[in-house]
Design a protein around this motif. Structure first.
Motif, PDB file in Angstrom:
ATOM      1  N   SER A   1       0.777  -1.302   0.034  1.00  0.00           N
ATOM      2  CA  SER A   1       0.141   0.061   0.050  1.00  0.00           C
ATOM      3  C   SER A   1       0.750   1.339   0.057  1.00  0.00           C
ATOM      4  CB  SER A   1      -0.953   0.029   1.169  1.00  0.00           C
ATOM      5  OG  SER A   1      -0.240   0.132   2.552  1.00  0.00           O
ATOM      6  N   GLU A   2       1.837   1.195   0.779  1.00  0.00           N
ATOM      7  CA  GLU A   2       2.904   2.337   0.775  1.00  0.00           C
ATOM      8  C   GLU A   2       3.461   2.723  -0.481  1.00  0.00           C
ATOM      9  OE1 GLU A   2       6.571   4.175   3.569  1.00  0.00           O
ATOM     10  OE2 GLU A   2       5.286   2.248   4.165  1.00  0.00           O
ATOM     11  N   ALA A   3       4.094   1.637  -1.033  1.00  0.00           N
ATOM     12  CA  ALA A   3       4.402   1.638  -2.421  1.00  0.00           C
ATOM     13  C   ALA A   3       3.489   2.081  -3.573  1.00  0.00           C
ATOM     14  CB  ALA A   3       5.118   0.334  -2.950  1.00  0.00           C
ATOM     15  N   ALA A   4       2.327   1.693  -3.211  1.00  0.00           N
ATOM     16  CA  ALA A   4       1.337   2.090  -4.439  1.00  0.00           C
ATOM     17  C   ALA A   4       0.948   3.647  -4.604  1.00  0.00           C
ATOM     18  CB  ALA A   4       0.216   1.213  -3.998  1.00  0.00           C
ATOM     19  N   ALA A   5       1.039   3.989  -3.132  1.00  0.00           N
ATOM     20  CA  ALA A   5       0.649   5.644  -2.815  1.00  0.00           C
ATOM     21  C   ALA A   5       1.480   6.266  -3.182  1.00  0.00           C
ATOM     22  CB  ALA A   5       0.249   5.669  -1.285  1.00  0.00           C
ATOM     23  N   LEU A   6       3.133   6.024  -3.104  1.00  0.00           N
ATOM     24  CA  LEU A   6       4.150   6.633  -3.279  1.00  0.00           C
ATOM     25  C   LEU A   6       4.317   6.662  -4.874  1.00  0.00           C
ATOM     26  CD1 LEU A   6       6.794   8.004  -2.293  1.00  0.00           C
ATOM     27  CD2 LEU A   6       7.738   5.947  -2.165  1.00  0.00           C
ATOM     28  N   ALA A   7       4.073   5.693  -5.455  1.00  0.00           N
ATOM     29  CA  ALA A   7       4.068   5.693  -7.007  1.00  0.00           C
ATOM     30  C   ALA A   7       3.233   6.585  -7.451  1.00  0.00           C
ATOM     31  CB  ALA A   7       3.875   4.378  -7.506  1.00  0.00           C
ATOM     32  N   LEU A   8       1.785   6.562  -7.161  1.00  0.00           N
ATOM     33  CA  LEU A   8       0.856   7.650  -7.419  1.00  0.00           C
ATOM     34  C   LEU A   8       1.308   8.974  -7.260  1.00  0.00           C
ATOM     35  CD1 LEU A   8      -2.019   7.796  -8.694  1.00  0.00           C
ATOM     36  CD2 LEU A   8      -2.811   7.634  -6.337  1.00  0.00           C
ATOM     37  N   SER A   9       1.967   9.439  -6.074  1.00  0.00           N
ATOM     38  CA  SER A   9       2.259  10.612  -5.855  1.00  0.00           C
ATOM     39  C   SER A   9       3.281  11.189  -6.664  1.00  0.00           C
ATOM     40  CB  SER A   9       2.548  10.844  -4.272  1.00  0.00           C
ATOM     41  OG  SER A   9       3.670  10.120  -4.062  1.00  0.00           O
ATOM     42  N   ILE A  10       4.338  10.395  -7.064  1.00  0.00           N
ATOM     43  CA  ILE A  10       5.400  10.943  -7.617  1.00  0.00           C
ATOM     44  C   ILE A  10       5.715  10.490  -9.046  1.00  0.00           C
ATOM     45  CG2 ILE A  10       6.741  10.976  -5.573  1.00  0.00           C
ATOM     46  CD1 ILE A  10       8.388   8.335  -6.809  1.00  0.00           C
ATOM     47  N   ALA A  11       4.488   9.661  -9.649  1.00  0.00           N
ATOM     48  CA  ALA A  11       4.539   9.503 -11.123  1.00  0.00           C
ATOM     49  C   ALA A  11       5.068  10.459 -12.058  1.00  0.00           C
ATOM     50  CB  ALA A  11       3.473   8.720 -11.335  1.00  0.00           C
ATOM     51  N   PRO A  12       4.223  11.558 -11.989  1.00  0.00           N
ATOM     52  CA  PRO A  12       4.444  12.705 -12.788  1.00  0.00           C
ATOM     53  C   PRO A  12       5.981  13.196 -12.903  1.00  0.00           C
ATOM     54  CG  PRO A  12       2.399  13.029 -11.633  1.00  0.00           C
ATOM     55  CD  PRO A  12       3.257  12.095 -11.064  1.00  0.00           C
ATOM     56  N   GLN A  13       6.468  12.900 -11.865  1.00  0.00           N
ATOM     57  CA  GLN A  13       8.064  13.535 -11.677  1.00  0.00           C
ATOM     58  C   GLN A  13       8.998  12.825 -12.543  1.00  0.00           C
ATOM     59  OE1 GLN A  13       9.087  13.746  -7.598  1.00  0.00           O
ATOM     60  NE2 GLN A  13      11.173  14.324  -7.771  1.00  0.00           N
ATOM     61  N   PHE A  14       8.689  11.546 -12.620  1.00  0.00           N
ATOM     62  CA  PHE A  14       9.612  10.790 -13.428  1.00  0.00           C
ATOM     63  C   PHE A  14       8.858  10.121 -14.770  1.00  0.00           C
ATOM     64  CE2 PHE A  14      10.911   9.979  -8.824  1.00  0.00           C
ATOM     65  CZ  PHE A  14      12.043  10.747  -8.998  1.00  0.00           C
ATOM     66  N   ALA A  15       8.097  10.884 -15.142  1.00  0.00           N
ATOM     67  CA  ALA A  15       7.275  10.289 -16.583  1.00  0.00           C
ATOM     68  C   ALA A  15       8.205  10.691 -17.852  1.00  0.00           C
ATOM     69  CB  ALA A  15       6.002  11.237 -16.569  1.00  0.00           C
ATOM     70  N   GLY A  16       9.395  11.165 -17.619  1.00  0.00           N
ATOM     71  CA  GLY A  16      10.188  11.260 -18.982  1.00  0.00           C
ATOM     72  C   GLY A  16      10.011  12.768 -19.499  1.00  0.00           C
ATOM     73  N   PHE A  17      10.949  13.193 -20.391  1.00  0.00           N
ATOM     74  CA  PHE A  17      10.916  14.195 -21.072  1.00  0.00           C
ATOM     75  C   PHE A  17       9.821  14.437 -22.262  1.00  0.00           C
ATOM     76  CE2 PHE A  17      14.086  15.485 -18.107  1.00  0.00           C
ATOM     77  CZ  PHE A  17      15.086  14.465 -18.301  1.00  0.00           C
TER      78      PHE A  17
END
Length: 269
Positions: free
Chosen positions: A253-269
């Motif tokens: 659950s913690e990993a899923a929440a973390l992935a959701l919160s920072i996904a845009p940050q590592f979406a590529g250029f």
């Protein structure tokens, strides 16, 4: 200017300079690779009544004039047999010409992506060797070319591939810590296979890095989402599913929440 010549790295017989003028540089191309494709599309018969022969002549004319976008397009055409007979030696020549002439191009310049990928392409040819072009297999040269793309140009795919080299004894030697460092560079640029490899290393832990199951599963989750529908999706799914089978519910659950919160940050250029 630094080059990758070995006396003379390339020797490509170029077609005679034709009168068909090429001065097309798309204004809104996001990258030089996009620009090369757009240039070809604009010259394609469907776009202006130009024959495939005239298209080829136009690209050769532009390449002769030193336009790396045209060289890249010709290299990929000859490499894949698209519109021309497949000819790896010619493909190598065009990619090597780009690398030779633009080794010190601005890392963030409009043509940097083409130059970086040309270094990777030439490195691949050196890895396997290309007898028709007089190119012997040379692992050290292949590694050097890849490292130039990964370091000087910061190319994400090159960085990912360097990370893979540090997982093999017969390449750069097994060094998981170095591998994780290179994967991290590529992962933070949105490279999903690198995200998956980094996630697995962090989830399990390696010598020099304590196991970090939450962050590891987070990267695996990001990779699965970003690589969905690609050729890499299968093995990434396997890695994430294996990690999920081992992770405690709170880690999941913690990993899923973390992935959701920072996904845009590592979406590529």
């Amino acid at each position: 200017m630094r080059t990758i010549r070995d006396n003379s790295l390339i020797s490509v017989a170029m077609a005679s300079l034709l009168t068909l003028s090429v001065s097309i540089l798309p204004v809104h191309a996001q990258t030089a690779a996009d620009a090369a494709l757009n240039m070809a599309n604009m010259l394609d018969g469907a776009g202006g009544g130009i024959s495939s022969g005239e298209l080829l002549a136009a690209l050769q004319n532009a390449a002769e004039a030193g336009q790396p976008m045209a060289m890249w397009q010709l290299g990929t055409m000859y490499e894949n047999g698209e519109g021309v007979a497949r000819d790896p030696a010619k493909a190598f020549g065009y990619f090597a010409q780009i690398a030779n002439q633009h080794a010190d191009a601005a890392p963030k310049g409009v043509e940097a992506d083409i130059v970086a990928r040309s270094f990777v392409k030439v490195g691949d040819y050196y890895k396997q060797g290309l007898p028709d072009a007089g190119i012997p297999a040379d692992a050290n040269r292949s590694h050097a070319l890849l490292l130039h793309a990964a370091t000087y140009f910061g190319d994400a795919d090159a960085q990912y591939r360097v990370g893979l080299l540090y997982l093999r004894e017969d390449e750069l030697g097994v060094n998981p810590l170095q591998s994780a460092r290179w994967f991290s560079l590529a992962a933070r640029k949105g490279h999903c296979p690198a995200q998956a490899q980094l996630g697995e290393l962090l989830f399990n832990g390696v010598e020099g890095i304590a196991a970090q199951p939450v962050e590891g599963l987070m990267w695996l989750t990001l990779a699965q989402e970003r690589c969905l529908g690609t050729a890499d999706a299968g093995w990434i799914d396997e890695k994430r599913n294996h990690a999920l089978s081992l992770a405690a519910p709170d880690v999941q659950s913690e990993a899923a929440a973390l992935a959701l919160s920072i996904a845009p940050q590592f979406a590529g250029f």
